[in-house]
Design a protein around this motif. Structure first.
Motif, short mmCIF file in Angstrom:
data_model
loop_
_atom_site.label_atom_id
_atom_site.label_comp_id
_atom_site.label_asym_id
_atom_site.label_seq_id
_atom_site.Cartn_x
_atom_site.Cartn_y
_atom_site.Cartn_z
N TRP A 67 0.70 -1.24 0.23
CA TRP A 67 0.06 0.10 0.01
C TRP A 67 0.78 1.26 0.07
O TRP A 67 1.90 1.33 0.49
CB TRP A 67 -1.03 0.08 1.27
N LEU A 69 1.82 3.80 1.74
CA LEU A 69 1.96 4.48 2.99
C LEU A 69 3.00 5.20 3.31
O LEU A 69 4.29 5.02 2.90
CB LEU A 69 1.90 3.26 4.10
N LEU A 135 1.35 8.20 9.44
CA LEU A 135 0.79 6.70 9.51
C LEU A 135 0.63 6.35 11.03
O LEU A 135 1.66 6.51 12.02
CB LEU A 135 1.82 5.81 8.81
N GLU A 162 -2.95 10.35 8.38
CA GLU A 162 -3.40 10.03 6.95
C GLU A 162 -3.81 8.48 6.94
O GLU A 162 -4.84 8.36 6.28
CB GLU A 162 -2.25 10.14 6.31
N HIS A 163 -3.11 7.81 7.42
CA HIS A 163 -3.21 6.23 7.24
C HIS A 163 -3.20 5.36 8.41
O HIS A 163 -2.58 5.86 9.54
CB HIS A 163 -2.45 5.54 6.29
N TRP A 181 -12.64 6.49 9.01
CA TRP A 181 -11.65 5.77 8.45
C TRP A 181 -12.40 5.09 7.04
O TRP A 181 -13.43 4.51 7.38
CB TRP A 181 -11.00 4.48 9.27
N ILE A 184 -8.97 0.80 2.65
CA ILE A 184 -8.11 1.01 1.58
C ILE A 184 -7.93 -0.58 0.96
O ILE A 184 -7.94 -0.95 -0.22
CB ILE A 184 -6.79 1.64 1.59
N CYS A 196 -5.55 -1.85 5.98
CA CYS A 196 -5.12 -0.53 5.73
C CYS A 196 -6.19 0.57 5.61
O CYS A 196 -7.20 0.29 4.78
CB CYS A 196 -4.05 -0.37 4.54
N TYR A 197 -6.40 1.64 6.39
CA TYR A 197 -7.30 2.45 6.22
C TYR A 197 -6.77 3.65 5.86
O TYR A 197 -5.58 4.30 6.15
CB TYR A 197 -7.93 2.67 7.62
N GLY A 198 -7.57 4.85 5.54
CA GLY A 198 -7.27 6.09 5.06
C GLY A 198 -8.24 6.83 5.89
O GLY A 198 -9.38 6.67 5.81
#
Length: 202
Positions: A67, A69, A135, A162-163, A181, A184, A196-198
């Motif tokens: 991802w 990141l 992150l 952000e992530h 969130w 992703i 993984c989240y944004g």
């Protein structure tokens, strides 16, 4: 961190067999029954080790490739004895902050860094509200936050990063868009599920 039950594992070492890991998991469950989760970490947090460390570190390495990141400033949330921090360092990440109210001695012993001592309650109340990270990585802990408290903790985290990379041995937690969130991507193996989240707030 304050949780219903806590991270599996407390023994040192990265090359455990499946049987060794199962024995370590059973041992820690017995310790929880005897001392309670908070009591266990207050007494034994300085010697905490996650018996799934090798899989956690592999999951971190995979996520950084899989991802997009950014790693200019990373928060290692519920940092334990530093398994995520060490994996990030191996990947060339230099700006890492750990946070854990119980395992600070174990984290310092392995990483040389001092962990911030905030609980999930304090984070939910905005203890990190003035910070900014590219992150957040939370390994083997966020799925154990009380469900009633999880939305506010997730929301506060979405305000500062952000992530978010969540490593969990379960399908939980399932973070929602209403909490800040957006998922992703997700990948799972028999040991670790990575999500993984944004952030939708930044």
């Amino acid at each position: 961190m304050t949780v219903k039950a806590s991270r599996c594992g407390f023994l040192a070492g990265n090359t455990r067999s499946k049987q060794d890991t199962s024995m370590a998991d059973e041992a820690i469950r017995n310790q929880y029954q005897q001392h309670g989760v908070r009591g266990y970490y207050e007494q034994f947090g300085a010697t905490y080790r996650n018996p799934h460390e090798a899989h956690v570190r592999a999951a971190v390495r995979d996520a950084l490739v899989r991802w997009p990141l950014a790693t200019s400033a990373v928060l290692d949330l519920a940092c334990g004895s530093g398994e995520v921090t060490l994996a990030l360092r191996e990947a060339g990440v230099t700006h890492i902050i750990g946070v854990d109210p119980y395992t600070g001695d174990a984290y310092h012993a392995r990483t040389g860094q001092t962990a911030l001592p905030y609980t999930f309650e304090q984070i939910g109340d905005g203890a990190l509200g003035e910070q900014r990270y590219s992150l957040i990585v939370c390994s083997f802990a966020l799925h154990l936050v009380e469900l009633s408290r999880l939305p506010v903790v997730a929301y506060q985290l979405a305000r500062i990063a952000e992530h978010l990379l969540v490593l969990t041995p379960h399908k939980r937690p399932d973070l929602r868009a209403a909490w800040g969130w957006q998922l992703i991507g997700e990948v799972a193996n028999e040991h670790v599920r990575s999500r993984c989240y944004g952030s939708t707030l930044l």
